[in-house]
Write an enzyme that holds these catalytic residues in place. Structure first.
Site, PDB file in Angstrom:
ATOM      1  N   HIS A   6       3.033  20.531  -6.790  1.00  0.00           N
ATOM      2  CA  HIS A   6       2.628  21.755  -7.502  1.00  0.00           C
ATOM      3  C   HIS A   6       1.287  21.575  -8.228  1.00  0.00           C
ATOM      4  O   HIS A   6       1.104  22.036  -9.349  1.00  0.00           O
ATOM      5  CB  HIS A   6       3.720  22.176  -8.496  1.00  0.00           C
ATOM      6  CG  HIS A   6       4.948  22.677  -7.806  1.00  0.00           C
ATOM      7  ND1 HIS A   6       5.108  23.992  -7.443  1.00  0.00           N
ATOM      8  CD2 HIS A   6       6.062  22.037  -7.362  1.00  0.00           C
ATOM      9  CE1 HIS A   6       6.270  24.139  -6.828  1.00  0.00           C
ATOM     10  NE2 HIS A   6       6.877  22.969  -6.760  1.00  0.00           N
ATOM     11  N   ASP A  20       9.334  18.361  -9.131  1.00  0.00           N
ATOM     12  CA  ASP A  20      10.132  19.024  -8.095  1.00  0.00           C
ATOM     13  C   ASP A  20       9.357  19.148  -6.791  1.00  0.00           C
ATOM     14  O   ASP A  20       8.124  19.099  -6.782  1.00  0.00           O
ATOM     15  CB  ASP A  20      10.552  20.420  -8.558  1.00  0.00           C
ATOM     16  CG  ASP A  20       9.370  21.257  -8.991  1.00  0.00           C
ATOM     17  OD1 ASP A  20       8.484  20.716  -9.689  1.00  0.00           O
ATOM     18  OD2 ASP A  20       9.310  22.450  -8.627  1.00  0.00           O
ATOM     19  N   GLU A  21      10.102  19.286  -5.734  1.00  0.00           N
ATOM     20  CA  GLU A  21       9.567  19.677  -4.425  1.00  0.00           C
ATOM     21  C   GLU A  21       8.386  18.841  -3.946  1.00  0.00           C
ATOM     22  O   GLU A  21       7.406  19.382  -3.431  1.00  0.00           O
ATOM     23  CB  GLU A  21       9.166  21.171  -4.452  1.00  0.00           C
ATOM     24  CG  GLU A  21      10.333  22.096  -4.730  1.00  0.00           C
ATOM     25  CD  GLU A  21       9.962  23.570  -4.603  1.00  0.00           C
ATOM     26  OE1 GLU A  21      10.655  24.285  -3.875  1.00  0.00           O
ATOM     27  OE2 GLU A  21       8.990  24.009  -5.263  1.00  0.00           O
ATOM     28  N   ILE A  22       8.485  17.544  -4.106  1.00  0.00           N
ATOM     29  CA  ILE A  22       7.428  16.689  -3.557  1.00  0.00           C
ATOM     30  C   ILE A  22       7.620  16.621  -2.042  1.00  0.00           C
ATOM     31  O   ILE A  22       8.696  16.300  -1.554  1.00  0.00           O
ATOM     32  CB  ILE A  22       7.484  15.275  -4.168  1.00  0.00           C
ATOM     33  CG1 ILE A  22       7.376  15.356  -5.696  1.00  0.00           C
ATOM     34  CG2 ILE A  22       6.374  14.398  -3.573  1.00  0.00           C
ATOM     35  CD1 ILE A  22       7.636  14.031  -6.399  1.00  0.00           C
ATOM     36  N   GLU A  74      15.183  16.783  -8.808  1.00  0.00           N
ATOM     37  CA  GLU A  74      14.887  15.890  -7.680  1.00  0.00           C
ATOM     38  C   GLU A  74      14.527  14.481  -8.140  1.00  0.00           C
ATOM     39  O   GLU A  74      14.790  13.506  -7.427  1.00  0.00           O
ATOM     40  CB  GLU A  74      13.726  16.432  -6.837  1.00  0.00           C
ATOM     41  CG  GLU A  74      14.042  17.700  -6.082  1.00  0.00           C
ATOM     42  CD  GLU A  74      13.531  18.916  -6.805  1.00  0.00           C
ATOM     43  OE1 GLU A  74      13.746  18.991  -8.035  1.00  0.00           O
ATOM     44  OE2 GLU A  74      12.935  19.795  -6.162  1.00  0.00           O
TER      45      GLU A  74
END
Lengths: 547, 547
Positions: free
Chosen positions: B257, B321-323, B372
């Site tokens: 992000h 998050d969301e790597i 995560e």
């Protein structure tokens, strides 16, 4: 004439036309030059009669021509009724007047005198000249009879090219919207060329409309004295809309969706606030007009007439959706009346509808109804009745099959309230339909499942905001820019079935519309992260995969 | 001390307590009177040492007590950790100070001198008097040693009664919100006693935060120079929030992000704007910090430190998050570095996280991360790390199983952006989660699937607005009054599993909150037709059926 912004009357197959009919004896000697340039006839078009002492029958003939021009609704006799002329229209010039004159030294006599002259002495020839740019159109002749023949030709050159119905519906009963919010909404509507404000002004929860003859309806039925549209509010809104090219089609939903009328006329309403409401009504409170009673029918006809006659629109909606039969099953006045007359509930509704619609037709109004009136009840509707499709886009075919013209307002594409979730007080896991994004709405095909011959029955469509969970607080973001989707679908003309509009092509333009709306004070929602708004296609899912 | 509105430190098991320990030789002769009245310790509590020439080791002991008071987080050793004390707290008086004094004519000597006197000559007795109303609490003794013993008792009388985390999250990167919109949101937050503003200030689309040491981030990464939170804006917001009982927990989401950081530091970002974005990122544009590079780790640690040290909150979120691993698979600098060091991507993330978190911990900050980091990667997080659950409410159990404290922000209950539909440019039939109504959120059970021993790990929760399709235009209606749901869940204390709050009971109160918000200028959505708002239960689905 209709709201000039709603209709787009036009000459078609006109252009540089010079038609000289010279008729003498039985020999015809004609000279004419025609063209195919499309011209639009101005809403303010008029016949300029430059004839001193023009006889009254010539004046009558001119008035008749004006009437034909305004009232003929002949579509072009081609597949699609001219829907493919969009391109020609985009560049068409406008015809603003036709000048009538007699040749110099011609005698000014009544048509009726010229018409009875002996053959060979009558002068029926004329010269009708309509330049391709619409300027300086003239009709000249040697006699008023020649002018009359020329007018007749002119009256055969124009076709009705109805601008589609491009509407926005707003429910102001579940929640009241101050006039200023409606004004702001009308402003935004005008920016996307929406031409009809479908004002669902009353419903079962509140009656916010002041009706001069029936003041108790608003006094007892509005949420508060402040939450009322006075007669002058309505006139103000109608004029405000008209100045922005918007016709106001009001709806007084009957005989269902009327519970709150019981606050003023308890004897006219069955099952008012009956419990459990879900047995008697689609939503609380229960309550419907006792349409089987003659006094209720007469009251309703009078109410609708009194409201409709204050409005300039040709269209008036009487609703007719979601009539719940359970409400009448144990309603003593209704059952007593049915027994007395030997009528069925269906028959009573037929009488009610014909009476109320008849009253509107007398006022020059075209009745508009929701689809159940055409599909669920066996009643006689005037052929002119316009039917609004709402339950499902799949229902359009059944309605046009019955020959009715339709307005497309299908909940599965166009309901702006959808997606706000369950609002009943004790049903936290209840669901409602999904939110209909602008792009989903934009994929709506107004001609789906129809035959080409039926296409002309699709007048247009609208997105609509039911206000159970909406009010002045969220009207902007819940309506805009989404409601631009149907505006563009119906502005762009009816698409051939299967050829949905292209969302990828539309998105950058819609971003532009939305950001401009925000600049003008409309709280329109963003459609994508701002990063995407500045980079067309960068936030497409599939484009970069080449699928 | 923590934000006084966030923590609610308290004495518990105190009350009118008078404890005199008289110890002489081996004989114990005690007199004490105790009570069970609950007192709250004021956030401004202090020890008033009324002793002329108080020795420095007494001053140190007092400072130590103050430290214990502010930092001991011992919950009551009862099931629920005192969550059932809500009622007692509601009426509890506040203890604002404890006055320490020596008996008249007592010698003022250091504790350390008193402590080494021969047995029999030491004076260790004290009198600790804490009236039930919290006023005039005193600790008196004949010596500083007695005071020290008394302080020790006092330090055993209080328990930490942490006010739960009641947050609202706002993403100001996908769209920028002017300071005035944040102020208005903070006002509304304060009205429902939300105590934390979780400010997700930056993301891949824009970097609207001015950082003194790294001005290029905002200069190149903000949408425009006007869409920047200056350092003084941030301080203003922090103070504005604090005055309303709200702690500002900022989030600089890393290492994912972060795409737009490439606008300032292209060498620090992998796969920036790589195509197709969906392969490299959850949403466009792609781009993540090259966390394997030491210079990126150091830069990030410095960036976070520089931001965090300007903020008074104890909490700072580093995201996580969301790597997306694909982003690094072909990233030459990353792969080269991994090869050179023999590290795995996971190992590099571990180093990155320990370094950046370590820098925050040095600043006295507690790191907060998305789930995560605890569940998907094998990295070492400090035990103090707080983990935010978002992907699913079902994930909470796995996180607490690892011993971490959690904040509940599950998308399936608390995501305010859910239900707005697909926003990608070419996916009109794409769906997103349903709109989460206030009542659905209100049914969230923060302790579901946890054991009683794990309950204390649930710090609280928040509803959050991601701003892909939101901005100043709709922040009010999309947030309010829905965000009151979690505020009430966590204010009301952790409910025993299965005992969801009662939506039917809450609805009339929430209507009241909503209408009051509207009065105060917040465009909160209506929850039901106004007719229902005035008639509790009349719009319930089941109530009238008796089910």
């Amino acid at each position: 004439m209709d709201d000039p912004n709603f209709r787009k009357p036009s000459t078609d197959h006109t252009g540089p036309v010079t038609a000289g009919h010279m008729q003498s004896s039985l020999a015809h000697s004609n000279y004419s030059r025609t063209g195919l340039t499309t011209l639009k006839i101005s809403p303010a078009f008029y016949f300029d009669v430059e004839i001193e002492g023009a006889p009254s029958d010539l004046r009558d003939a001119v008035a008749q021509s004006q009437y034909y021009l305004e009232n003929d609704k002949l579509g072009r006799l081609v597949v699609g009724r001219g829907a493919n002329d969009t391109t020609a229209f985009a560049t068409a010039m406008t015809l603003s007047k036709l000048t009538l004159s007699l040749a110099s030294r011609a005698a000014v006599e009544p048509i009726s005198s010229e018409a009875v002259k002996p053959l060979g002495t009558r002068s029926e020839e004329y010269a009708l000249n309509i330049p391709a740019d619409g300027s300086a159109a003239t009709l000249t002749a040697n006699s008023t009879l020649g002018l009359y023949r020329g007018l007749t030709t002119f009256n055969q050159l124009f076709y009705y090219y109805g601008g589609p119905f491009r509407g926005l519906g707003l429910d102001t009963s579940r929640h009241y919207y101050p006039v200023s919010d409606i004004q702001r909404t009308l402003d935004a509507m005008s920016w996307v060329k929406i031409n009809t404000f479908h004002w669902h002004i009353t419903d079962s929860q509140s009656f916010p409309l002041e009706v001069a003859q029936y003041p108790e309806l608003a006094i007892n039925g509005a949420y508060s004295p402040q939450e009322v549209y006075t007669a002058s509010d309505v006139q103000y809104i109608v004029k405000y809309a008209a100045a922005r090219g918007i016709d106001v089609m009001m709806e007084i939903d009957t005989p269902g969706h009327t519970a709150i009328m019981a606050a003023a006329y308890p004897e006219y309403v069955a099952c008012f606030e009956a419990s459990p409401w879900a047995f008697f009504s689609g939503e609380p409170p229960a309550g419907q007009l006792r349409f089987a009673l003659p006094e209720v029918t007469n009251f309703t006809a009078s109410l609708l007439t009194n409201i409709a006659k204050t409005l300039p629109s040709h269209y008036f909606s009487t609703g007719g959706d979601e009539i719940n039969k359970n409400c009448y099953a144990d309603d003593y006045p209704t059952q007593q009346q049915l027994k007395r007359t030997g009528m069925t509930l269906n028959g009573a509704l037929d009488t009610f509808t014909q009476t109320t619609h008849g009253a509107l037709i007398v006022q020059g109004k075209t009745p508009v109804v929701w689809e159940e009136m055409a599909l669920d009840w066996n009643i006689t509707l005037s052929n002119e009745t316009i039917v609004m499709v709402w339950i499902s886009s799949a229902d359009a075919a059944a309605v046009v099959e019955k020959g009715f013209r339709i307005i497309q307002a299908p909940s599965d594409y166009f309901y702006l309230d959808s997606g706000a979730g369950e609002w009943l007080g004790d049903n936290p896991t209840g669901s409602s339909g999904p939110f209909r994004t602008w792009s989903e709405a934009y994929t709506f095909d107004p001609l789906a499942n129809l035959t080409e011959a039926q296409y002309e029955l699709v007048l247009g469509g609208e997105q609509i905001l039911w206000s159970e969970q909406s009010g002045p607080q969220n009207v902007d973001p819940i309506v805009w820019p989404r409601a631009a989707s149907s505006a563009e679908i119906f502005w762009s003309g009816k698409q051939p079935t299967g050829a949905a509009l292209n969302v990828t092509e539309a998105l950058p333009r819609l971003h532009d519309v939305r950001y401009r709306m925000v600049q003008r004070g409309i709280n329109a929602i963003p459609l994508q992260p701002q990063w995407c708004a500045f980079r067309p296609d960068a936030c497409d899912m599939y484009a970069w995969f080449g699928t």
